[in-house]
Motif scaffolding. Structure first.
Motif, mmCIF file in Angstrom:
data_model
loop_
_atom_site.group_PDB
_atom_site.id
_atom_site.type_symbol
_atom_site.label_atom_id
_atom_site.label_comp_id
_atom_site.label_asym_id
_atom_site.label_seq_id
_atom_site.Cartn_x
_atom_site.Cartn_y
_atom_site.Cartn_z
ATOM 1 N N UNK A 31 38.564 101.739 39.700
ATOM 2 C CA UNK A 31 38.960 101.351 38.347
ATOM 3 C C UNK A 31 38.346 102.335 37.358
ATOM 4 N N UNK A 32 39.143 102.805 36.396
ATOM 5 C CA UNK A 32 38.692 103.803 35.436
ATOM 6 C C UNK A 32 38.732 103.226 34.030
ATOM 7 N N UNK A 33 37.650 103.492 33.305
ATOM 8 C CA UNK A 33 37.547 103.086 31.913
ATOM 9 C C UNK A 33 37.448 104.348 31.071
ATOM 10 N N UNK A 34 38.174 104.418 29.989
ATOM 11 C CA UNK A 34 38.134 105.571 29.106
ATOM 12 C C UNK A 34 38.165 105.094 27.665
ATOM 13 N N UNK A 35 37.842 106.028 26.763
ATOM 14 C CA UNK A 35 37.832 105.704 25.347
ATOM 15 C C UNK A 35 36.492 106.023 24.722
ATOM 16 N N UNK A 36 36.415 105.756 23.421
ATOM 17 C CA UNK A 36 35.179 106.028 22.691
ATOM 18 C C UNK A 36 34.767 104.768 21.945
ATOM 19 N N UNK A 37 33.491 104.446 22.054
ATOM 20 C CA UNK A 37 32.956 103.260 21.390
ATOM 21 C C UNK A 37 31.838 103.667 20.442
ATOM 22 N N UNK A 38 31.905 103.171 19.209
ATOM 23 C CA UNK A 38 30.817 103.339 18.248
ATOM 24 C C UNK A 38 30.041 102.037 18.213
ATOM 25 N N UNK A 39 28.775 102.097 18.623
ATOM 26 C CA UNK A 39 27.998 100.880 18.824
ATOM 27 C C UNK A 39 26.823 100.805 17.869
ATOM 28 N N UNK A 40 26.552 99.612 17.394
ATOM 29 C CA UNK A 40 25.307 99.273 16.704
ATOM 30 C C UNK A 40 25.050 97.807 17.037
ATOM 31 N N UNK A 41 24.578 97.592 18.269
ATOM 32 C CA UNK A 41 24.559 96.250 18.844
ATOM 33 C C UNK A 41 23.149 95.910 19.312
ATOM 34 N N UNK A 42 22.783 94.639 19.085
ATOM 35 C CA UNK A 42 21.549 94.079 19.632
ATOM 36 C C UNK A 42 21.901 92.804 20.370
ATOM 37 N N UNK A 43 21.128 92.490 21.406
ATOM 38 C CA UNK A 43 21.412 91.279 22.153
ATOM 39 C C UNK A 43 20.225 90.832 22.977
ATOM 40 N N UNK A 44 20.287 89.572 23.443
ATOM 41 C CA UNK A 44 19.242 89.032 24.316
ATOM 42 C C UNK A 44 19.823 87.871 25.102
ATOM 43 N N UNK A 45 19.252 87.633 26.304
ATOM 44 C CA UNK A 45 19.721 86.533 27.133
ATOM 45 C C UNK A 45 19.208 86.654 28.547
ATOM 46 N N UNK A 46 19.684 85.734 29.413
ATOM 47 C CA UNK A 46 19.293 85.720 30.819
ATOM 48 C C UNK A 46 20.196 86.678 31.596
ATOM 49 N N UNK A 47 19.560 87.546 32.407
ATOM 50 C CA UNK A 47 20.317 88.545 33.155
ATOM 51 C C UNK A 47 21.260 87.876 34.140
ATOM 52 N N UNK A 48 20.849 86.769 34.744
ATOM 53 C CA UNK A 48 21.676 86.098 35.744
ATOM 54 C C UNK A 48 22.817 85.286 35.134
ATOM 55 N N UNK A 49 22.828 85.172 33.819
ATOM 56 C CA UNK A 49 23.876 84.395 33.156
ATOM 57 C C UNK A 49 24.383 85.203 31.961
#
Length: 452
Positions: free
Chosen positions: A410-428
């Motif tokens: 599976x191939x993903x392409x494109x350009x993303x402009x990010x300014x993101x923060x996040x937190x949570x449980x890795x298993x969920x």
């Protein structure tokens, strides 16, 4: 004031003593030549080898000298494979030279001034059941009629042990692999009372070649690692009464890289208690990945590079349900990688990670993805049920990370402009709370299970 001359009687007595000593030495040499001629010594050694070993042996010559130190020389020794020399040679030594001090024996000390093996060659076969071609080598000694009284072990000091021009050939039958390497070593060893041991030295391994068991001779082996020299220096002491190993230094060097380990290991084994410091300097990831690729993972060749350094402490007990704590730092500079088939790569990768008893923190990660700058932060804690928080800011070429982001084929392409923060449980993943902004341009997703 003039110094008085010694009486003539003293001078005469000293001269007589020296003369007697010279006569005794000459008599000892004469007795050695008469009682132990080379032919007789050779026959005695061959008889002892036949009585002690379960294998055929060959021996070209033995020499013995009495002048201090006592010197013993062995020439062209060979030990057969199981089944005899018709099946091959397990061990061959061009020459063995031993210099032994005799006087320390009077005080129950064995002092070896020098023990040198010239051009030894060892063939080691590792069978699938865990046995080797060197098992059951010695003839079992008969059981004593009465239990022997425990005696005090003699102290041993080997001031110099050297292997020059050694060669080791290992046949791993389970892995169906053959490995050949050249070996040189020089070390010292001391043992006191049978409970305290100390050793210090340096070993160099080079000319490593490997290939299938069917390879015939060095020409049939892969020599892509032959120009890489590995040096191992060690300085350590072991106390059997307290079951404590003290490592002043254990250093591995290859190329420009230097890996070091120092500290204490108590009760060595599966439940050992560790207090060690591990450091690494100038570890070239490109060379390391190429070496791994040459051995068993060709897909890693040329995939990345960079200079890695670390300073870690490992403390705690090993065993079921126990895990030593690893703390310290790991840093990467000038890192780069590019997945096979990806149109662009990642370069300028740099970060410094802090390892805490139950957490990993990357305060800042910098990189360029397809030439665009990217910054990130990451923290993972509570390894039993990992909690993560992260922040990403910058441009991201999705094609550069497609193999990591998408399933196989599976191939993903494109350009993303990010300014993101996040937190949570890795298993969920559904528990992650995100904030910030993300903009996608020219995005595409291709895969065998997706419509065109």
């Amino acid at each position: 004031m003039p110094i008085p001359r010694p009486p003539r009687a003293v001078v005469r007595a000293a001269a007589v003593a020296l003369g007697v000593a010279a006569l005794l030495v000459a008599a000892a040499w004469a007795a050695l030549a008469v009682l132990l001629p080379r032919e007789r010594v050779l026959a005695m050694v061959r008889a002892q080898l036949a009585a002690s070993l379960r294998r055929e042996t060959r021996l070209a010559g033995v020499s013995v000298g009495l002048w201090p130190p006592v010197r013993i020389g062995v020439r062209d020794f060979a030990l057969a494979e199981p089944g005899g020399f018709a099946r091959g040679t397990a061990l061959a030594v061009g020459s063995l030279d031993l210099d032994l001090d005799v006087l320390p024996l009077l005080s129950r000390r064995v002092v070896v001034r020098r023990l040198v093996l010239e051009a030894p060659s060892l063939h080691l076969v590792l069978r699938a059941d865990g046995t080797t071609n060197l098992d059951s080598l010695f003839v079992a000694a008969p059981a004593p009629a009465a239990p022997a009284r425990p005696g005090t072990a003699m102290d041993l000091a080997v001031r110099e042990f050297a292997v020059r021009g050694g060669r080791v050939l290992v046949d791993d039958l389970a892995g169906r692999r053959r490995v050949l390497a050249a070996l040189d070593t020089r070390l010292s060893l001391a043992a006191a009372g049978g409970t305290r041991f100390a050793t210090k030295g340096r070993t160099r391994v080079e000319g490593v070649a490997f290939g299938p068991l069917a390879a015939r001779g060095p020409a049939g082996l892969n020599r892509s690692l032959a120009n890489l020299a590995w040096t191992l220096a060690h300085d350590g002491r072991y106390d059997a009464s307290s079951r404590t190993l003290d490592l002043a230094a254990l250093t591995l060097g290859f190329g420009r890289a230097k890996l070091s380990l120092a500290g204490t290991v108590r009760e060595p084994g599966p439940r050992a208690a560790l207090d060690l410091r591990a450091t690494g300097e100038r570890v070239d990831l490109g060379d390391l990945l190429d070496a791994v690729a040459a051995v068993d993972a060709r897909a890693l060749r040329g995939i990345g590079g960079g200079t890695l350094a670390f300073d870690l402490r490992v403390a705690g007990r090993m065993g079921p349900g126990a895990r030593p704590a690893v703390t310290g730092t790991v840093a990467l500079a000038d890192g780069s990688f590019r997945y096979p088939g990806a149109p662009v790569g990642v370069d300028g990768l740099a970060f410094r990670a802090r390892l805490e008893p139950d957490a990993v923190v990357v305060d800042e990660l910098r990189a360029r993805v397809g030439g665009e700058p990217l910054r990130a932060q990451l923290a993972v804690s509570r390894f039993a049920d990992p909690q993560a928080r992260f922040a990403v800011k910058g441009g991201l070429d999705l094609a550069a990370l497609s193999p990591a982001l998408a399933p196989k084929d599976t191939k993903v392409a494109g350009r993303a402009e990010l300014n993101v923060r996040g937190s949570g449980r890795v298993r969920d993943p559904g528990s992650f709370v995100l904030e910030g902004s993300a903009a996608l341009a020219n995005g595409s997703l291709e895969g065998p299970v997706l419509p065109r």
